[in-house]
Design an enzyme around this catalytic site. Sequence first.
Site, PDB file in Angstrom:
ATOM      1  N   ARG A   1       5.530  12.885  -4.237  1.00  0.00           N
ATOM      2  CA  ARG A   1       4.458  12.999  -3.247  1.00  0.00           C
ATOM      3  C   ARG A   1       4.299  11.725  -2.421  1.00  0.00           C
ATOM      4  O   ARG A   1       3.882  11.778  -1.263  1.00  0.00           O
ATOM      5  CB  ARG A   1       3.135  13.352  -3.935  1.00  0.00           C
ATOM      6  CG  ARG A   1       3.107  14.782  -4.487  1.00  0.00           C
ATOM      7  CD  ARG A   1       1.699  15.222  -4.847  1.00  0.00           C
ATOM      8  NE  ARG A   1       1.127  14.492  -5.962  1.00  0.00           N
ATOM      9  CZ  ARG A   1       1.309  14.815  -7.240  1.00  0.00           C
ATOM     10  NH1 ARG A   1       2.070  15.867  -7.561  1.00  0.00           N
ATOM     11  NH2 ARG A   1       0.734  14.112  -8.204  1.00  0.00           N
TER      12      ARG A   1
ATOM     13  N   GLY B   1      -1.965  11.958 -21.785  1.00  0.00           N
ATOM     14  CA  GLY B   1      -1.723  11.682 -23.196  1.00  0.00           C
ATOM     15  C   GLY B   1      -1.538  10.202 -23.436  1.00  0.00           C
ATOM     16  O   GLY B   1      -1.415   9.412 -22.497  1.00  0.00           O
ATOM     17  N   HIS B   2      -1.515   9.836 -24.719  1.00  0.00           N
ATOM     18  CA  HIS B   2      -1.260   8.455 -25.115  1.00  0.00           C
ATOM     19  C   HIS B   2      -0.343   8.465 -26.334  1.00  0.00           C
ATOM     20  O   HIS B   2      -0.029   9.521 -26.907  1.00  0.00           O
ATOM     21  CB  HIS B   2      -2.561   7.724 -25.411  1.00  0.00           C
ATOM     22  CG  HIS B   2      -3.303   7.294 -24.180  1.00  0.00           C
ATOM     23  ND1 HIS B   2      -2.801   6.372 -23.293  1.00  0.00           N
ATOM     24  CD2 HIS B   2      -4.513   7.670 -23.682  1.00  0.00           C
ATOM     25  CE1 HIS B   2      -3.660   6.192 -22.303  1.00  0.00           C
ATOM     26  NE2 HIS B   2      -4.704   6.971 -22.505  1.00  0.00           N
ATOM     27  N   ASP B   3       0.067   7.258 -26.714  1.00  0.00           N
ATOM     28  CA  ASP B   3       1.020   7.056 -27.802  1.00  0.00           C
ATOM     29  C   ASP B   3       0.766   7.987 -28.994  1.00  0.00           C
ATOM     30  O   ASP B   3       1.670   8.674 -29.464  1.00  0.00           O
ATOM     31  CB  ASP B   3       0.937   5.594 -28.244  1.00  0.00           C
ATOM     32  CG  ASP B   3       1.841   5.240 -29.398  1.00  0.00           C
ATOM     33  OD1 ASP B   3       2.844   4.560 -29.186  1.00  0.00           O
ATOM     34  OD2 ASP B   3       1.529   5.635 -30.547  1.00  0.00           O
TER      35      ASP B   3
ATOM     36  N   ARG C   1       3.009  10.069 -13.521  1.00  0.00           N
ATOM     37  CA  ARG C   1       3.044  11.451 -13.965  1.00  0.00           C
ATOM     38  C   ARG C   1       4.052  12.218 -13.106  1.00  0.00           C
ATOM     39  O   ARG C   1       4.214  11.915 -11.913  1.00  0.00           O
ATOM     40  CB  ARG C   1       1.653  12.073 -13.849  1.00  0.00           C
ATOM     41  CG  ARG C   1       1.470  13.327 -14.702  1.00  0.00           C
ATOM     42  CD  ARG C   1       0.062  13.886 -14.641  1.00  0.00           C
ATOM     43  NE  ARG C   1      -0.963  12.960 -15.121  1.00  0.00           N
ATOM     44  CZ  ARG C   1      -2.158  13.351 -15.527  1.00  0.00           C
ATOM     45  NH1 ARG C   1      -2.507  14.627 -15.503  1.00  0.00           N
ATOM     46  NH2 ARG C   1      -3.041  12.465 -15.944  1.00  0.00           N
TER      47      ARG C   1
ATOM     48  N   ASP D   1       4.874   4.303 -27.461  1.00  0.00           N
ATOM     49  CA  ASP D   1       5.016   3.627 -26.181  1.00  0.00           C
ATOM     50  C   ASP D   1       6.218   2.692 -26.139  1.00  0.00           C
ATOM     51  O   ASP D   1       6.992   2.705 -25.178  1.00  0.00           O
ATOM     52  CB  ASP D   1       3.756   2.814 -25.864  1.00  0.00           C
ATOM     53  CG  ASP D   1       2.579   3.688 -25.484  1.00  0.00           C
ATOM     54  OD1 ASP D   1       2.780   4.893 -25.240  1.00  0.00           O
ATOM     55  OD2 ASP D   1       1.447   3.177 -25.447  1.00  0.00           O
TER      56      ASP D   1
ATOM     57  N   ASN E   1      -0.794  10.760 -29.305  1.00  0.00           N
ATOM     58  CA  ASN E   1      -0.557  12.182 -29.028  1.00  0.00           C
ATOM     59  C   ASN E   1       0.933  12.495 -29.051  1.00  0.00           C
ATOM     60  O   ASN E   1       1.362  13.500 -29.627  1.00  0.00           O
ATOM     61  CB  ASN E   1      -1.129  12.564 -27.667  1.00  0.00           C
ATOM     62  CG  ASN E   1      -2.559  12.102 -27.476  1.00  0.00           C
ATOM     63  OD1 ASN E   1      -2.861  11.420 -26.499  1.00  0.00           O
ATOM     64  ND2 ASN E   1      -3.456  12.444 -28.383  1.00  0.00           N
ATOM     65  N   TYR E   2       1.721  11.642 -28.404  1.00  0.00           N
ATOM     66  CA  TYR E   2       3.154  11.893 -28.287  1.00  0.00           C
ATOM     67  C   TYR E   2       3.844  11.864 -29.651  1.00  0.00           C
ATOM     68  O   TYR E   2       4.654  12.736 -29.971  1.00  0.00           O
ATOM     69  CB  TYR E   2       3.806  10.857 -27.358  1.00  0.00           C
ATOM     70  CG  TYR E   2       3.134  10.711 -26.021  1.00  0.00           C
ATOM     71  CD1 TYR E   2       2.718  11.831 -25.291  1.00  0.00           C
ATOM     72  CD2 TYR E   2       2.894   9.462 -25.474  1.00  0.00           C
ATOM     73  CE1 TYR E   2       2.090  11.694 -24.072  1.00  0.00           C
ATOM     74  CE2 TYR E   2       2.271   9.313 -24.245  1.00  0.00           C
ATOM     75  CZ  TYR E   2       1.861  10.435 -23.555  1.00  0.00           C
ATOM     76  OH  TYR E   2       1.238  10.285 -22.347  1.00  0.00           O
TER      77      TYR E   2
ATOM     78  N   ASP F   1       0.861  -1.179   0.000  1.00  0.00           N
ATOM     79  CA  ASP F   1       0.000   0.000   0.000  1.00  0.00           C
ATOM     80  C   ASP F   1       0.898   1.230   0.000  1.00  0.00           C
ATOM     81  O   ASP F   1       1.529   1.550   1.018  1.00  0.00           O
ATOM     82  CB  ASP F   1      -0.903  -0.016   1.238  1.00  0.00           C
ATOM     83  CG  ASP F   1      -1.911   1.137   1.236  1.00  0.00           C
ATOM     84  OD1 ASP F   1      -1.811   2.013   0.362  1.00  0.00           O
ATOM     85  OD2 ASP F   1      -2.776   1.158   2.129  1.00  0.00           O
ATOM     86  N   LEU F   2       0.979   1.904  -1.135  1.00  0.00           N
ATOM     87  CA  LEU F   2       1.875   3.055  -1.259  1.00  0.00           C
ATOM     88  C   LEU F   2       1.324   4.295  -0.554  1.00  0.00           C
ATOM     89  O   LEU F   2       1.982   5.341  -0.563  1.00  0.00           O
ATOM     90  CB  LEU F   2       2.147   3.353  -2.734  1.00  0.00           C
ATOM     91  CG  LEU F   2       2.921   2.276  -3.487  1.00  0.00           C
ATOM     92  CD1 LEU F   2       3.155   2.698  -4.927  1.00  0.00           C
ATOM     93  CD2 LEU F   2       4.241   1.952  -2.803  1.00  0.00           C
TER      94      LEU F   2
END
Length: 368
Positions: free
Chosen positions: A98, A132-134, A92, A163, A136-137, A67-68
Amino acid sequence: MSRGIGPLAGIRVLEIAGLGPAPFCGMLLADLGADVVLVDRLVPNGENIDLGAAAITNRGKRSIAVDLKDPAGIATVLNLVGACDILIEGMRPGVMERLGLGPDECMSRNPALVYGRMTGWGQHGPLSQAAGHDLNYIGLSGALWYSGVPGQPPLAPPSLVGDIGGGALYLAVGVLAATMHARSSGEGQVVDAAIVDGSAHLTSLLLSLMAGGAMEIERGRSGLDGAFWYSTYRCADDGYITLGAVEPKFYRLLLEKLDLLGDPEFADREDLGRWPVLRARLEALFATRSRAEWCTLLEGTDVCFAPVLSPVEAAHHPHMEARQVYCEVDGVLQAAPAPRFSGTPATGIGTVPDRGGDLASVMADWLA
């Protein structure tokens, strides 16, 4: 695959569970013999797809579940950080900090740690916090520009260019290069692997051709983009084939095989104004026979030819079978580890671990 076998035997990798490129990178390292421990969430994130035993990118790894959001879970991860060579994560920017697992915290435990970060946009820049996804990049990086049919919206194979090509593979190269440096210097570092960076770097050959005048910026006007001799064609059975007769001698052989060698229309292939007409003629010609018939005529010749196969079909092609490129493990079709090594070959394909099932063995191996 047994740990300790392969060119990366002895390398310990801690992978924070995520999606796409980072897990693929972890799989690649595990395929090559690294001991990869996957830090799974104690409770699966509902936004993530849990493929269970079909999660091929988890093959060959061991899994622990923590549990992070619990200090005890963070302490467990930090203890393992002190015993590993590489950490990879695909959160992200800012999320790991954090959680208390950012580079500063981890490298204070292990100054020689290589901290691999996988993102789409990178750790900084105006878009770094955007989703974003592949697609978009690679759209932004320029890698998508020449994809697809001229006059139609660009289209790329899902996940492969961004990706995997621009992301996971660059992360793997980066963390391995940094590990070599750490082993000689004792100094770890952060590897910022962004898909926009890697996919832009993938265009280097195209950029070279552009600079040399062999590639037009306008789509559909270059030998690798729009030429009728470098394209795909539909066959009579709705199968498809590929042609890549770029060099003049290969183009001549193609015309010979198609009984077009004496046809004056095909004599000057550099006349761009004639390309639509010549493409139409080849479309009509290839539509007269099945894919299998064209394979019989052209496959294995210097025409530079191959059929377009689904992964299932590819697994049973004689060339792929001879090289044992594909196999099935527990009913799941998988590609074998690549590349291949003469002195330290990988042996087989690792199994997909049960979520959190390896905590005891990992603690015994890494923290004993």
